[in-house]
Design a protein around this motif. Structure first.
Motif, PDB file in Angstrom:
ATOM      1  N   ASN A  70      75.062  11.917  11.063  1.00 23.89           N
ATOM      2  CA  ASN A  70      76.023  11.281  10.173  1.00 23.89           C
ATOM      3  C   ASN A  70      76.233   9.823  10.595  1.00 23.89           C
ATOM      4  O   ASN A  70      75.700   9.364  11.612  1.00 23.89           O
ATOM      5  CB  ASN A  70      77.345  12.049  10.139  1.00 23.89           C
ATOM      6  CG  ASN A  70      78.005  12.149  11.503  1.00 23.89           C
ATOM      7  OD1 ASN A  70      77.629  11.455  12.452  1.00 23.89           O
ATOM      8  ND2 ASN A  70      78.990  13.011  11.621  1.00 23.89           N
ATOM      9  N   ASN A  71      76.998   9.101   9.793  1.00 25.46           N
ATOM     10  CA  ASN A  71      77.230   7.681  10.087  1.00 25.46           C
ATOM     11  C   ASN A  71      77.842   7.485  11.459  1.00 25.46           C
ATOM     12  O   ASN A  71      77.491   6.553  12.188  1.00 25.46           O
ATOM     13  CB  ASN A  71      78.131   7.072   9.022  1.00 25.46           C
ATOM     14  CG  ASN A  71      77.419   6.881   7.700  1.00 25.46           C
ATOM     15  OD1 ASN A  71      76.193   6.941   7.633  1.00 25.46           O
ATOM     16  ND2 ASN A  71      78.168   6.670   6.630  1.00 25.46           N
ATOM     17  N   ALA A  72      78.791   8.366  11.832  1.00 26.74           N
ATOM     18  CA  ALA A  72      79.469   8.226  13.117  1.00 26.74           C
ATOM     19  C   ALA A  72      78.475   8.365  14.269  1.00 26.74           C
ATOM     20  O   ALA A  72      78.518   7.598  15.239  1.00 26.74           O
ATOM     21  CB  ALA A  72      80.576   9.281  13.237  1.00 26.74           C
ATOM     22  N   ALA A  73      77.578   9.341  14.174  1.00 25.99           N
ATOM     23  CA  ALA A  73      76.590   9.541  15.236  1.00 25.99           C
ATOM     24  C   ALA A  73      75.634   8.360  15.326  1.00 25.99           C
ATOM     25  O   ALA A  73      75.279   7.909  16.423  1.00 25.99           O
ATOM     26  CB  ALA A  73      75.825  10.837  14.998  1.00 25.99           C
ATOM     27  N   ARG A  74      75.214   7.840  14.183  1.00 28.14           N
ATOM     28  CA  ARG A  74      74.294   6.696  14.198  1.00 28.14           C
ATOM     29  C   ARG A  74      74.949   5.466  14.813  1.00 28.14           C
ATOM     30  O   ARG A  74      74.331   4.751  15.616  1.00 28.14           O
ATOM     31  CB  ARG A  74      73.808   6.393  12.773  1.00 28.14           C
ATOM     32  CG  ARG A  74      72.777   7.392  12.263  1.00 28.14           C
ATOM     33  CD  ARG A  74      72.079   6.840  11.021  1.00 28.14           C
ATOM     34  NE  ARG A  74      72.976   6.828   9.878  1.00 28.14           N
ATOM     35  CZ  ARG A  74      73.098   7.819   9.014  1.00 28.14           C
ATOM     36  NH1 ARG A  74      72.380   8.904   9.178  1.00 28.14           N
ATOM     37  NH2 ARG A  74      73.919   7.734   7.987  1.00 28.14           N
ATOM     38  N   VAL A  75      76.212   5.215  14.460  1.00 24.00           N
ATOM     39  CA  VAL A  75      76.917   4.068  15.016  1.00 24.00           C
ATOM     40  C   VAL A  75      77.119   4.245  16.516  1.00 24.00           C
ATOM     41  O   VAL A  75      76.957   3.294  17.301  1.00 24.00           O
ATOM     42  CB  VAL A  75      78.275   3.867  14.301  1.00 24.00           C
ATOM     43  CG1 VAL A  75      79.154   2.891  15.064  1.00 24.00           C
ATOM     44  CG2 VAL A  75      78.059   3.373  12.883  1.00 24.00           C
TER      45      VAL A  75
ATOM     46  N   GLU B  10      88.212   2.585  19.506  1.00 25.11           N
ATOM     47  CA  GLU B  10      88.998   1.441  19.044  1.00 25.11           C
ATOM     48  C   GLU B  10      88.490   0.928  17.697  1.00 25.11           C
ATOM     49  O   GLU B  10      89.267   0.547  16.828  1.00 25.11           O
ATOM     50  CB  GLU B  10      88.937   0.319  20.082  1.00 25.11           C
ATOM     51  CG  GLU B  10      89.720   0.617  21.358  1.00 25.11           C
ATOM     52  CD  GLU B  10      89.524  -0.450  22.413  1.00 25.11           C
ATOM     53  OE1 GLU B  10      88.660  -1.346  22.208  1.00 25.11           O
ATOM     54  OE2 GLU B  10      90.224  -0.407  23.449  1.00 25.11           O
ATOM     55  N   ARG B  11      87.175   0.946  17.526  1.00 25.84           N
ATOM     56  CA  ARG B  11      86.577   0.378  16.320  1.00 25.84           C
ATOM     57  C   ARG B  11      86.579   1.352  15.142  1.00 25.84           C
ATOM     58  O   ARG B  11      86.659   0.936  13.986  1.00 25.84           O
ATOM     59  CB  ARG B  11      85.137  -0.053  16.637  1.00 25.84           C
ATOM     60  CG  ARG B  11      84.485  -0.869  15.543  1.00 25.84           C
ATOM     61  CD  ARG B  11      83.173  -1.447  16.051  1.00 25.84           C
ATOM     62  NE  ARG B  11      82.462  -2.181  15.017  1.00 25.84           N
ATOM     63  CZ  ARG B  11      81.289  -2.784  15.199  1.00 25.84           C
ATOM     64  NH1 ARG B  11      80.708  -2.733  16.389  1.00 25.84           N
ATOM     65  NH2 ARG B  11      80.709  -3.410  14.215  1.00 25.84           N
ATOM     66  N   TYR B  12      86.494   2.657  15.450  1.00 21.65           N
ATOM     67  CA  TYR B  12      86.403   3.665  14.388  1.00 21.65           C
ATOM     68  C   TYR B  12      87.469   4.745  14.595  1.00 21.65           C
ATOM     69  O   TYR B  12      87.165   5.892  14.944  1.00 21.65           O
ATOM     70  CB  TYR B  12      85.004   4.286  14.363  1.00 21.65           C
ATOM     71  CG  TYR B  12      83.905   3.262  14.182  1.00 21.65           C
ATOM     72  CD1 TYR B  12      83.687   2.670  12.945  1.00 21.65           C
ATOM     73  CD2 TYR B  12      83.122   2.870  15.265  1.00 21.65           C
ATOM     74  CE1 TYR B  12      82.687   1.704  12.781  1.00 21.65           C
ATOM     75  CE2 TYR B  12      82.128   1.914  15.102  1.00 21.65           C
ATOM     76  CZ  TYR B  12      81.918   1.337  13.863  1.00 21.65           C
ATOM     77  OH  TYR B  12      80.941   0.389  13.708  1.00 21.65           O
ATOM     78  N   PRO B  13      88.726   4.417  14.385  1.00 18.77           N
ATOM     79  CA  PRO B  13      89.821   5.357  14.643  1.00 18.77           C
ATOM     80  C   PRO B  13      89.840   6.561  13.704  1.00 18.77           C
ATOM     81  O   PRO B  13      90.512   7.553  13.992  1.00 18.77           O
ATOM     82  CB  PRO B  13      91.072   4.490  14.459  1.00 18.77           C
ATOM     83  CG  PRO B  13      90.642   3.386  13.536  1.00 18.77           C
ATOM     84  CD  PRO B  13      89.218   3.104  13.897  1.00 18.77           C
ATOM     85  N   ASP B  14      89.111   6.485  12.583  1.00 17.98           N
ATOM     86  CA  ASP B  14      89.108   7.604  11.635  1.00 17.98           C
ATOM     87  C   ASP B  14      88.129   8.704  12.024  1.00 17.98           C
ATOM     88  O   ASP B  14      88.058   9.731  11.347  1.00 17.98           O
ATOM     89  CB  ASP B  14      88.759   7.110  10.226  1.00 17.98           C
ATOM     90  CG  ASP B  14      89.864   6.253   9.627  1.00 17.98           C
ATOM     91  OD1 ASP B  14      91.031   6.462  10.016  1.00 17.98           O
ATOM     92  OD2 ASP B  14      89.565   5.373   8.793  1.00 17.98           O
ATOM     93  N   VAL B  15      87.358   8.484  13.079  1.00 19.79           N
ATOM     94  CA  VAL B  15      86.430   9.518  13.546  1.00 19.79           C
ATOM     95  C   VAL B  15      87.145  10.419  14.550  1.00 19.79           C
ATOM     96  O   VAL B  15      87.764   9.944  15.502  1.00 19.79           O
ATOM     97  CB  VAL B  15      85.180   8.897  14.208  1.00 19.79           C
ATOM     98  CG1 VAL B  15      84.281   9.995  14.780  1.00 19.79           C
ATOM     99  CG2 VAL B  15      84.418   8.055  13.202  1.00 19.79           C
ATOM    100  N   LYS B  16      87.067  11.719  14.313  1.00 20.61           N
ATOM    101  CA  LYS B  16      87.609  12.689  15.257  1.00 20.61           C
ATOM    102  C   LYS B  16      86.532  12.994  16.287  1.00 20.61           C
ATOM    103  O   LYS B  16      85.546  13.668  16.006  1.00 20.61           O
ATOM    104  CB  LYS B  16      88.042  13.968  14.549  1.00 20.61           C
ATOM    105  CG  LYS B  16      88.638  14.998  15.501  1.00 20.61           C
ATOM    106  CD  LYS B  16      89.024  16.281  14.771  1.00 20.61           C
ATOM    107  CE  LYS B  16      89.581  17.310  15.751  1.00 20.61           C
ATOM    108  NZ  LYS B  16      89.909  18.593  15.069  1.00 20.61           N
ATOM    109  N   LEU B  17      86.723  12.498  17.498  1.00 23.55           N
ATOM    110  CA  LEU B  17      85.732  12.657  18.555  1.00 23.55           C
ATOM    111  C   LEU B  17      85.959  13.978  19.279  1.00 23.55           C
ATOM    112  O   LEU B  17      87.044  14.244  19.800  1.00 23.55           O
ATOM    113  CB  LEU B  17      85.835  11.489  19.536  1.00 23.55           C
ATOM    114  CG  LEU B  17      84.699  11.329  20.544  1.00 23.55           C
ATOM    115  CD1 LEU B  17      83.368  11.093  19.835  1.00 23.55           C
ATOM    116  CD2 LEU B  17      85.004  10.165  21.484  1.00 23.55           C
TER     117      LEU B  17
END
Length: 288
Positions: A276-281, A115-122
């Protein structure tokens, strides 16, 4: 050489199948075959031997494979570094997790993150914890959210997120359920239902019985704890279950003389691979 062609080559080499490679890459089998054919034309050398439905790497393919993996990893690292310099939380985040953690521990974090980071492809994959360790070591995933190994791997950074308490349990009509207190000697003659013998959880149980010199009779094996709980609930044997599966009364927790068994659940990532930033967040959210 196009990185998409290299991705197709690595996927076929690792899965041993053009169709399985297509499923991994979300491509049709003909599309994968076309990419391999183009790569073979560029290199002027066959990369796979095809005998019936079986495929195997040629000498050229064996030579290319480690280099292809290195090239793809370096491209991914470069893309990650550029994105991180901009301070953006986007791109791809690949996670390997066990079925139990993925179903019973991760959903709130996954929901908050998407919800918070929709630009990340999980990219989420369900694997046994032991397999996830190997995949993270091979660079296939940014993070593993798993049952942590009893002995830390020096190649990994590990963080404990949850301490999972395990309890002996049986069906309400199982003879063991009539005991006020159950000893390991009481459990030993009865059939157990446990995860595979090479799992960290079963290793803990086997160690308890070995210390007492008692046999452990494992009659059925399943690595899915929800399935294990169902098998215990219908009386097929006793089992060991985490607290997260015991709140609905479907099985009876056995009171034992044994000190509480605890396993650590948490996050792992390769020490030599920068997050990367996504993993850290995601890790920050996971730790609350």
């Amino acid at each position: 050489m196009d990185t998409q062609h290299l991705q197709a080559f690595v996927a076929v080499a690792e899965t041993g199948s053009f169709s399985a490679a297509g499923q991994r890459l979300h491509l049709t089998q003909p599309a994968v075959s076309k990419r391999i054919a183009t790569l073979e034309q560029q290199l002027d050398s066959p990369l796979f031997d095809r005998v019936g439905r079986q495929i195997s790497l040629t000498h050229a393919g064996l030579s290319l494979l480690p280099n292809a993996k290195r090239i793809l990893q370096e491209v991914a690292d470069a893309e990650r570094a550029i994105t991180d310099l901009r301070g953006e939380v986007r791109g791809r985040l690949s996670i390997a997790t066990s079925h139990h953690i993925g179903l019973h521990r991760l959903p709130p974090t996954l929901r908050h993150f998407t919800e918070r980071y929709p630009d990340v492809k999980l990219d989420l994959h369900f694997l046994d914890s032991e397999q996830a360790y190997e995949e993270v070591l091979q660079g296939r995933f940014d993070l593993g959210i798993v049952t942590l190994a009893p002995e830390p791997d020096p190649r990994m950074t590990e963080e404990v997120i949850w301490r999972d308490h395990l309890y002996f349990a049986a069906a309400h009509n199982h003879p063991l359920a009539a005991h006020d207190t159950v000893t390991l000697e009481d459990l030993s003659p009865w059939q157990a239902i446990l995860p595979d013998t090479n799992t960290y959880t079963t290793g803990l149980i086997q160690a308890l019985f070995s210390e007492r010199g008692l046999p452990l009779s494992v009659g059925m094996v399943t690595n899915h704890l929800d399935t294990l709980k169902m098998m215990v609930s219908i009386g097929l044997g006793w089992g060991v279950l985490p607290q997260t599966l015991l709140g609905d009364g479907q099985v009876q927790v056995l009171t034992t003389e044994q000190p509480m068994i605890t396993r650590n659940l948490g996050a792992i990532h390769h020490r030599q691979r920068s997050l990367n930033n996504a993993a850290r967040v995601f890790l920050q959210l996971l730790k609350g």
